[in-house]
Design a protein around this motif. Sequence first.
Motif, PDB file in Angstrom:
ATOM      1  N   TYR A 158      97.585 -10.645 -17.747  1.00  0.00           N
ATOM      2  CA  TYR A 158      96.825 -10.094 -16.624  1.00  0.00           C
ATOM      3  C   TYR A 158      95.814 -11.092 -16.076  1.00  0.00           C
ATOM      4  O   TYR A 158      95.443 -11.041 -14.907  1.00  0.00           O
ATOM      5  CB  TYR A 158      96.065  -8.843 -17.075  1.00  0.00           C
ATOM      6  CG  TYR A 158      96.685  -7.562 -16.593  1.00  0.00           C
ATOM      7  CD1 TYR A 158      96.302  -6.982 -15.392  1.00  0.00           C
ATOM      8  CD2 TYR A 158      97.668  -6.933 -17.346  1.00  0.00           C
ATOM      9  CE1 TYR A 158      96.874  -5.802 -14.958  1.00  0.00           C
ATOM     10  CE2 TYR A 158      98.240  -5.756 -16.923  1.00  0.00           C
ATOM     11  CZ  TYR A 158      97.841  -5.199 -15.719  1.00  0.00           C
ATOM     12  OH  TYR A 158      98.412  -4.025 -15.285  1.00  0.00           O
ATOM     13  N   HIS A 162      93.435  -3.989  -8.476  1.00  0.00           N
ATOM     14  CA  HIS A 162      93.296  -2.737  -9.225  1.00  0.00           C
ATOM     15  C   HIS A 162      92.007  -2.729 -10.045  1.00  0.00           C
ATOM     16  O   HIS A 162      91.621  -3.749 -10.618  1.00  0.00           O
ATOM     17  CB  HIS A 162      94.488  -2.538 -10.166  1.00  0.00           C
ATOM     18  CG  HIS A 162      95.794  -2.437  -9.446  1.00  0.00           C
ATOM     19  ND1 HIS A 162      96.133  -1.358  -8.662  1.00  0.00           N
ATOM     20  CD2 HIS A 162      96.836  -3.293  -9.381  1.00  0.00           C
ATOM     21  CE1 HIS A 162      97.337  -1.553  -8.154  1.00  0.00           C
ATOM     22  NE2 HIS A 162      97.784  -2.719  -8.570  1.00  0.00           N
ATOM     23  N   ASP A 183     100.796  -5.245 -12.916  1.00  0.00           N
ATOM     24  CA  ASP A 183     100.988  -4.654 -11.588  1.00  0.00           C
ATOM     25  C   ASP A 183     100.130  -5.300 -10.504  1.00  0.00           C
ATOM     26  O   ASP A 183      99.896  -4.714  -9.461  1.00  0.00           O
ATOM     27  CB  ASP A 183     100.731  -3.149 -11.650  1.00  0.00           C
ATOM     28  CG  ASP A 183      99.297  -2.790 -12.016  1.00  0.00           C
ATOM     29  OD1 ASP A 183      98.524  -3.686 -12.415  1.00  0.00           O
ATOM     30  OD2 ASP A 183      98.943  -1.602 -11.903  1.00  0.00           O
ATOM     31  N   GLU A 184      99.676  -6.518 -10.749  1.00  0.00           N
ATOM     32  CA  GLU A 184      98.898  -7.236  -9.747  1.00  0.00           C
ATOM     33  C   GLU A 184      99.834  -8.097  -8.879  1.00  0.00           C
ATOM     34  O   GLU A 184     100.672  -8.819  -9.412  1.00  0.00           O
ATOM     35  CB  GLU A 184      97.859  -8.134 -10.417  1.00  0.00           C
ATOM     36  CG  GLU A 184      96.687  -7.386 -11.006  1.00  0.00           C
ATOM     37  CD  GLU A 184      95.756  -6.784  -9.964  1.00  0.00           C
ATOM     38  OE1 GLU A 184      95.760  -7.226  -8.791  1.00  0.00           O
ATOM     39  OE2 GLU A 184      95.018  -5.862 -10.334  1.00  0.00           O
TER      40      GLU A 184
END
Length: 187
Positions: A99, A62, A50-51
């Motif tokens: 990530y 986040h 979700d970056e």
Amino acid sequence: MNTIMIIVGSVRPGRLGLPIAKWVEKAALGAGTFDIDFVDLAELALPFMDEPNHPRMQQYTHQHTREWSARVAAANGFIFVAPEYNHSYSPALKNALDYLAVEWWRKPAGFVTYGGVSAGTRGVVGLEPVLGILGLVRVGAELEIPLFNEPRFVDGEFVPTDKEQTILSKMLHELESLTESLKSSQE
């Protein structure tokens, strides 16, 4: 002392990787040459990527990503305890790897895989291009645990064979050696 991160690469309820990873952790602590950061991806609970920025930029938005980044950056090497899912690797492990980028660079990685007849081998083969682009350096010793023919767990604990213990010991020795030799290339 070098820090080795042991990553449980499955989040599936009832997974067999957790007791296997606990055995790996106990052996690594017993070697007396590592600090251990034990990461259970189920507890880490990273959401699906979700970056908004590419991981190479390290412009994380986040808190969960900043915390994951700090832990991976602090590790000198890794042991991935990973299942094989449908001739490949688990999506939770892929997500955790994706990530970050820079934090994995030029650090050694060992694999303890498990599964049916192939004992997780095809999952690692699928991960090889990912490891390569992230700059992880695989150790030569790889432990593949078949779970199809004999009782491998007693009271929730994994029961290794003598051969599995020997291979894990060799992997830990290689990780110790490689963490030192690769430190200068991580900068």
